[in-house]
Design an enzyme around this catalytic site. Structure first.
Site, PDB file in Angstrom:
ATOM      1  N   THR A 122       0.860  -1.183   0.000  1.00 25.38           N
ATOM      2  CA  THR A 122       0.000   0.000   0.000  1.00 25.38           C
ATOM      3  C   THR A 122       0.898   1.235   0.000  1.00 25.38           C
ATOM      4  O   THR A 122       1.646   1.455   0.958  1.00 25.38           O
ATOM      5  CB  THR A 122      -0.899  -0.020   1.251  1.00 25.38           C
ATOM      6  OG1 THR A 122      -1.639  -1.245   1.234  1.00 25.38           O
ATOM      7  CG2 THR A 122      -1.842   1.163   1.280  1.00 25.38           C
ATOM      8  N   PHE A 152      -6.092  -6.240  -1.358  1.00 21.23           N
ATOM      9  CA  PHE A 152      -7.216  -6.011  -0.437  1.00 21.23           C
ATOM     10  C   PHE A 152      -7.463  -7.189   0.516  1.00 21.23           C
ATOM     11  O   PHE A 152      -8.455  -7.196   1.231  1.00 21.23           O
ATOM     12  CB  PHE A 152      -8.501  -5.735  -1.237  1.00 21.23           C
ATOM     13  CG  PHE A 152      -8.413  -4.484  -2.071  1.00 21.23           C
ATOM     14  CD1 PHE A 152      -8.674  -3.240  -1.520  1.00 21.23           C
ATOM     15  CD2 PHE A 152      -8.051  -4.555  -3.404  1.00 21.23           C
ATOM     16  CE1 PHE A 152      -8.576  -2.079  -2.282  1.00 21.23           C
ATOM     17  CE2 PHE A 152      -7.951  -3.401  -4.183  1.00 21.23           C
ATOM     18  CZ  PHE A 152      -8.212  -2.161  -3.619  1.00 21.23           C
ATOM     19  N   ASN A 211      -9.821   1.649   2.389  1.00 18.47           N
ATOM     20  CA  ASN A 211      -9.505   1.376   3.793  1.00 18.47           C
ATOM     21  C   ASN A 211     -10.006   2.485   4.713  1.00 18.47           C
ATOM     22  O   ASN A 211     -10.518   2.215   5.801  1.00 18.47           O
ATOM     23  CB  ASN A 211      -7.994   1.191   3.973  1.00 18.47           C
ATOM     24  CG  ASN A 211      -7.598  -0.273   3.819  1.00 18.47           C
ATOM     25  OD1 ASN A 211      -8.429  -1.090   3.431  1.00 18.47           O
ATOM     26  ND2 ASN A 211      -6.358  -0.601   4.116  1.00 18.47           N
ATOM     27  N   PHE A 252     -18.746  -4.579   8.421  1.00 15.37           N
ATOM     28  CA  PHE A 252     -18.042  -3.541   9.190  1.00 15.37           C
ATOM     29  C   PHE A 252     -18.971  -2.717  10.066  1.00 15.37           C
ATOM     30  O   PHE A 252     -18.783  -1.533  10.256  1.00 15.37           O
ATOM     31  CB  PHE A 252     -17.203  -2.661   8.254  1.00 15.37           C
ATOM     32  CG  PHE A 252     -15.945  -3.362   7.838  1.00 15.37           C
ATOM     33  CD1 PHE A 252     -14.748  -3.084   8.464  1.00 15.37           C
ATOM     34  CD2 PHE A 252     -15.981  -4.352   6.876  1.00 15.37           C
ATOM     35  CE1 PHE A 252     -13.596  -3.775   8.127  1.00 15.37           C
ATOM     36  CE2 PHE A 252     -14.840  -5.054   6.536  1.00 15.37           C
ATOM     37  CZ  PHE A 252     -13.643  -4.758   7.148  1.00 15.37           C
ATOM     38  N   GLY A 256     -17.025  -2.566  18.536  1.00 13.48           N
ATOM     39  CA  GLY A 256     -15.979  -3.265  19.289  1.00 13.48           C
ATOM     40  C   GLY A 256     -15.070  -2.284  20.001  1.00 13.48           C
ATOM     41  O   GLY A 256     -15.427  -1.111  20.190  1.00 13.48           O
ATOM     42  N   CYS A 263      -3.060  -2.315   8.952  1.00  9.96           N
ATOM     43  CA  CYS A 263      -3.500  -1.521   7.793  1.00  9.96           C
ATOM     44  C   CYS A 263      -4.325  -0.284   8.155  1.00  9.96           C
ATOM     45  O   CYS A 263      -3.940   0.829   7.815  1.00  9.96           O
ATOM     46  CB  CYS A 263      -4.286  -2.402   6.833  1.00  9.96           C
ATOM     47  SG  CYS A 263      -3.215  -3.586   5.999  1.00  9.96           S
ATOM     48  N   LYS A 266      -2.575   2.740  10.005  1.00 10.13           N
ATOM     49  CA  LYS A 266      -1.507   3.393   9.239  1.00 10.13           C
ATOM     50  C   LYS A 266      -2.040   3.978   7.926  1.00 10.13           C
ATOM     51  O   LYS A 266      -1.592   5.031   7.497  1.00 10.13           O
ATOM     52  CB  LYS A 266      -0.349   2.421   9.007  1.00 10.13           C
ATOM     53  CG  LYS A 266      -0.381   1.635   7.719  1.00 10.13           C
ATOM     54  CD  LYS A 266       0.902   0.878   7.500  1.00 10.13           C
ATOM     55  CE  LYS A 266       0.758  -0.224   6.471  1.00 10.13           C
ATOM     56  NZ  LYS A 266       0.286   0.165   5.164  1.00 10.13           N
ATOM     57  N   ARG A 331       0.165  -6.240  15.407  1.00  9.73           N
ATOM     58  CA  ARG A 331       0.407  -4.829  15.086  1.00  9.73           C
ATOM     59  C   ARG A 331      -0.832  -3.977  15.403  1.00  9.73           C
ATOM     60  O   ARG A 331      -1.920  -4.264  14.930  1.00  9.73           O
ATOM     61  CB  ARG A 331       0.817  -4.695  13.606  1.00  9.73           C
ATOM     62  CG  ARG A 331       2.218  -5.228  13.358  1.00  9.73           C
ATOM     63  CD  ARG A 331       2.617  -5.131  11.907  1.00  9.73           C
ATOM     64  NE  ARG A 331       1.997  -6.158  11.083  1.00  9.73           N
ATOM     65  CZ  ARG A 331       2.309  -6.366   9.793  1.00  9.73           C
ATOM     66  NH1 ARG A 331       3.209  -5.609   9.201  1.00  9.73           N
ATOM     67  NH2 ARG A 331       1.721  -7.318   9.104  1.00  9.73           N
TER      68      ARG A 331
HETATM   69  P1  NAD Z   1       5.144  -7.750   6.433  1.00 10.55           P
HETATM   70  O1  NAD Z   1       5.878  -6.874   7.349  1.00 10.55           O
HETATM   71  O2  NAD Z   1       4.462  -8.979   6.947  1.00 10.55           O
HETATM   72  O3  NAD Z   1       6.147  -8.246   5.268  1.00 10.55           O
HETATM   73  C1  NAD Z   1       7.024  -7.414   4.577  1.00 10.55           C
HETATM   74  C2  NAD Z   1       8.261  -8.241   4.206  1.00 10.55           C
HETATM   75  O4  NAD Z   1       9.113  -7.484   3.338  1.00 10.55           O
HETATM   76  C3  NAD Z   1       9.133  -8.622   5.407  1.00 10.55           C
HETATM   77  O5  NAD Z   1       9.278 -10.029   5.443  1.00 10.55           O
HETATM   78  C4  NAD Z   1      10.479  -7.926   5.134  1.00 10.55           C
HETATM   79  O6  NAD Z   1      11.586  -8.659   5.587  1.00 10.55           O
HETATM   80  C5  NAD Z   1      10.450  -7.825   3.619  1.00 10.55           C
HETATM   81  N1  NAD Z   1      11.352  -6.797   3.046  1.00 10.55           N
HETATM   82  C6  NAD Z   1      11.506  -5.508   3.403  1.00 10.55           C
HETATM   83  N2  NAD Z   1      12.401  -4.906   2.589  1.00 10.55           N
HETATM   84  C7  NAD Z   1      12.804  -5.822   1.692  1.00 10.55           C
HETATM   85  C8  NAD Z   1      13.693  -5.794   0.572  1.00 10.55           C
HETATM   86  N3  NAD Z   1      14.345  -4.679   0.217  1.00 10.55           N
HETATM   87  N4  NAD Z   1      13.861  -6.920  -0.134  1.00 10.55           N
HETATM   88  C9  NAD Z   1      13.214  -8.049   0.213  1.00 10.55           C
HETATM   89  N5  NAD Z   1      12.343  -8.143   1.242  1.00 10.55           N
HETATM   90  C10 NAD Z   1      12.143  -7.033   1.977  1.00 10.55           C
HETATM   91  O7  NAD Z   1       4.121  -6.807   5.669  1.00 10.55           O
HETATM   92  P2  NAD Z   1       2.655  -7.180   5.098  1.00 10.55           P
HETATM   93  O8  NAD Z   1       1.667  -7.209   6.196  1.00 10.55           O
HETATM   94  O9  NAD Z   1       2.768  -8.348   4.178  1.00 10.55           O
HETATM   95  O10 NAD Z   1       2.369  -5.863   4.247  1.00 10.55           O
HETATM   96  C11 NAD Z   1       3.070  -5.579   3.055  1.00 10.55           C
HETATM   97  C12 NAD Z   1       2.360  -4.445   2.349  1.00 10.55           C
HETATM   98  O11 NAD Z   1       1.057  -4.849   1.952  1.00 10.55           O
HETATM   99  C13 NAD Z   1       2.176  -3.186   3.197  1.00 10.55           C
HETATM  100  O12 NAD Z   1       2.285  -2.062   2.373  1.00 10.55           O
HETATM  101  C14 NAD Z   1       0.747  -3.324   3.677  1.00 10.55           C
HETATM  102  O13 NAD Z   1       0.156  -2.083   3.961  1.00 10.55           O
HETATM  103  C15 NAD Z   1       0.081  -3.962   2.490  1.00 10.55           C
HETATM  104  N6  NAD Z   1      -1.119  -4.743   2.813  1.00 10.55           N
HETATM  105  C16 NAD Z   1      -1.122  -5.536   3.920  1.00 10.55           C
HETATM  106  C17 NAD Z   1      -2.255  -6.299   4.209  1.00 10.55           C
HETATM  107  C18 NAD Z   1      -2.300  -7.174   5.439  1.00 10.55           C
HETATM  108  O14 NAD Z   1      -3.383  -7.616   5.796  1.00 10.55           O
HETATM  109  N7  NAD Z   1      -1.183  -7.453   6.076  1.00 10.55           N
HETATM  110  C19 NAD Z   1      -3.375  -6.246   3.356  1.00 10.55           C
HETATM  111  C20 NAD Z   1      -3.309  -5.445   2.223  1.00 10.55           C
HETATM  112  C21 NAD Z   1      -2.172  -4.687   1.964  1.00 10.55           C
END
Ligand code: NAD
Length: 437
Positions: A122, A152, A211, A252, A256, A263, A266, A331
């Site tokens: 994101t 998403f 979001n 939604f 709660g 997400c 932030k 988180r």
């Molecule tokens: P996360 O922290 O679980 O995973 C991110 C990974 O990226 C980590 O394992 C980290 O070691 C790796 N990383 C960082 N820099 C790197 C690099 N230069 N090369 C290789 N690997 C690298 O994060 P997440 O929850 O998977 O979220 C990732 C993105 O997706 C964010 O922008 C988040 O907002 C978005 N997102 C998350 C969700 C969710 O439910 N978690 C849903 C939709 C969108």
């Protein structure tokens, strides 16, 4: 198609496994050597239902592999998906794009054919433009396009969300990039999933707009819950009555303890920063953020009230710690400010979570953890349900109450039937309806 997924966290690992399941050849790359070593041993670094099977199958079929070496992942790739974290920057809450830019710069040095570099992370509006600029500077000779494909999925139901999404958004200003991304998602088009192809900036904004809207919806019903408590109405029925209206929708509307997770907090904050940078006030988003922050802090008062105002020396059993069920993710979990506030008020905290204890240990001090919820509640003055795991909603209240010093139950998720709680001698406090105490 050959695909590189940079970042094997919640989004990257699920995406990589699902793309491999559709027959693409996928390499997942991560800087975290421990994560990659675990994946290579066949262990998942995160908890997500069904993901282990999907990863095992794809690895066995040799369609999915893992590396810490980005050059192995990017070599020959048609599409490179950036799925690295974009956490809020400490000083101002803006999305920290350091991981995204570092990965893009590294990828620029490695591409060896026309490659589409896609932000699945994101990222604020204009990030794609900046990635394009920095990649061109790093490799003026390289042939690439930068596109946006926001994700998403929800933790806890990530695989179903990925394989049967409400929509896919593709943001590309380059027709070759758009076509490659359409081909990537061909299995979904065949299932009639709407695939919205738009320009890059619009795609980036769709993610934040979605979001933030959901966050506003949650804060709205949470404030309605407060009003219900004051006027003697029941927020669950209010939500039901509202949600039956198709224009509103039932999702939604569960009141709660305030939203958390990696997400919503932030992304709402990052959208607000973007709006401020462009001098376009977004007062509704701003208020919903403030409402949520205040709510999370205030929830401890409900527990203290349930203890007749005496938290000092009380033993409180917290049931459910993760920000939602079916994940180990802590988180921004509402449990954290609630526990800290109870500790400040002098309470001793015992806690149970089906999957989140390991991550909780890293963020909470002076908490005694239990694998068993009944042991957790034993001797406690109050039990507080924060996360509605199925196993916790199914707790035997008779057995729970049996070991407790006082039968005080605070239910932040409408998990327990008030009549049942009363039958077992509990004084029940719930959200959005008059206290049963
Ligand atoms: P996360 O922290 O679980 O995973 C991110 C990974 O990226 C980590 O394992 C980290 O070691 C790796 N990383 C960082 N820099 C790197 C690099 N230069 N090369 C290789 N690997 C690298 O994060 P997440 O929850 O998977 O979220 C990732 C993105 O997706 C964010 O922008 C988040 O907002 C978005 N997102 C998350 C969700 C969710 O439910 N978690 C849903 C939709 C969108």
């Amino acid at each position: 198609m050959k695909i590189a997924v940079i970042g094997t966290g919640y989004v990257g690992l699920v995406s990589a496994a699902c793309f491999a399941g559709w027959g693409h050849e996928v390499v997942g790359a991560d800087k975290d050597a421990r994560k990659i070593a675990a994946l290579r041993r066949g262990e998942l670094p995160i908890y997500e239902p069904g993901l282990d099977r999907l990863v095992d199958e794809a690895v066995a079929q040799k369609r999915l592999s893992f590396t810490t070496d980005l050059s192995i992942a990017v070599a020959g790739a048609d599409i490179v998906l950036l799925a690295v974290g974009t956490p809020p920057r400490l000083r101002d809450g803006e999305a920290d794009l350091a991981f995204v830019y570092a990965a893009a710069r590294e990828v620029a040095g490695l591409i060896d054919r026309f490659t589409v570099v896609v932000t699945k992370s994101t990222v604020p509006v204009g990030t794609g433009d900046e990635i394009e600029r920095l990649m061109t500077r790093a490799r003026p000779d390289a042939s690439f396009a930068v596109a946006s494909n926001p994700e998403f999925l929800r933790e806890g139901s990530a695989i179903g969300d990925f394989q049967r999404p409400d929509r896919v958004v593709i943001g590309a200003n380059d027709s070759r990039a758009r076509e490659l991304l359409q081909a990537l998602y061909a299995p979904l088009r065949e299932q009639n999933v709407p695939i919205l192809a738009t320009d890059r900036r619009t795609a980036e904004l769709i993610k934040y707009a979605s979001n933030a809207f959901l966050a506003v919806k949650i804060s709205y019903i949470n404030e309605m819950a407060d009003l219900c408590e004051s006027v003697g109405a029941d927020v669950r029925e209010v939500a039901l009555g509202m949600g039956l209206d198709h224009r509103i929708g039932a999702g939604f509307l569960n009141a709660g303890p305030g939203y958390g997770g990696s997400c919503f907090p932030k992304d709402t904050l990052a959208l607000l920063r973007t709006s401020q940078d462009h001098a376009v006030p977004m007062r509704i988003v701003q208020e919903s953020l403030a409402v949520n922050d205040a709510r999370k802090r205030r929830m401890a008062l409900k527990v203290i009230d349930a203890l007749d105002g005496r938290a000092e020396g009380a033993s409180v059993a917290i049931l459910g710690l993760t920000f939602k069920p079916e994940t180990d993710d802590m988180r921004e979990a509402p449990s954290i400010p609630l526990i800290e506030a109870l500790q400040r008020a002098g309470a001793r905290i015992r806690a149970h979570d089906p999957e989140g204890i390991e991550n909780a240990r890293a963020v909470l001090d002076d908490v005694e953890f239990f694998d068993d919820p009944y042991e957790c509640a034993a001797g406690a003055d109050a039990a507080v349900l924060i996360t509605d795991w199925k196993s916790l909603k199914a707790l035997d209240l008779g057995r729970l109450g049996h070991g407790m010093r006082r039968r005080v139950l605070v239910d932040f998720r409408h998990a327990f039937d008030p009549a049942e709680a009363e039958r077992h001698g509990f004084a029940l406090t719930a959200i959005g309806r008059p206290s049963e105490k």
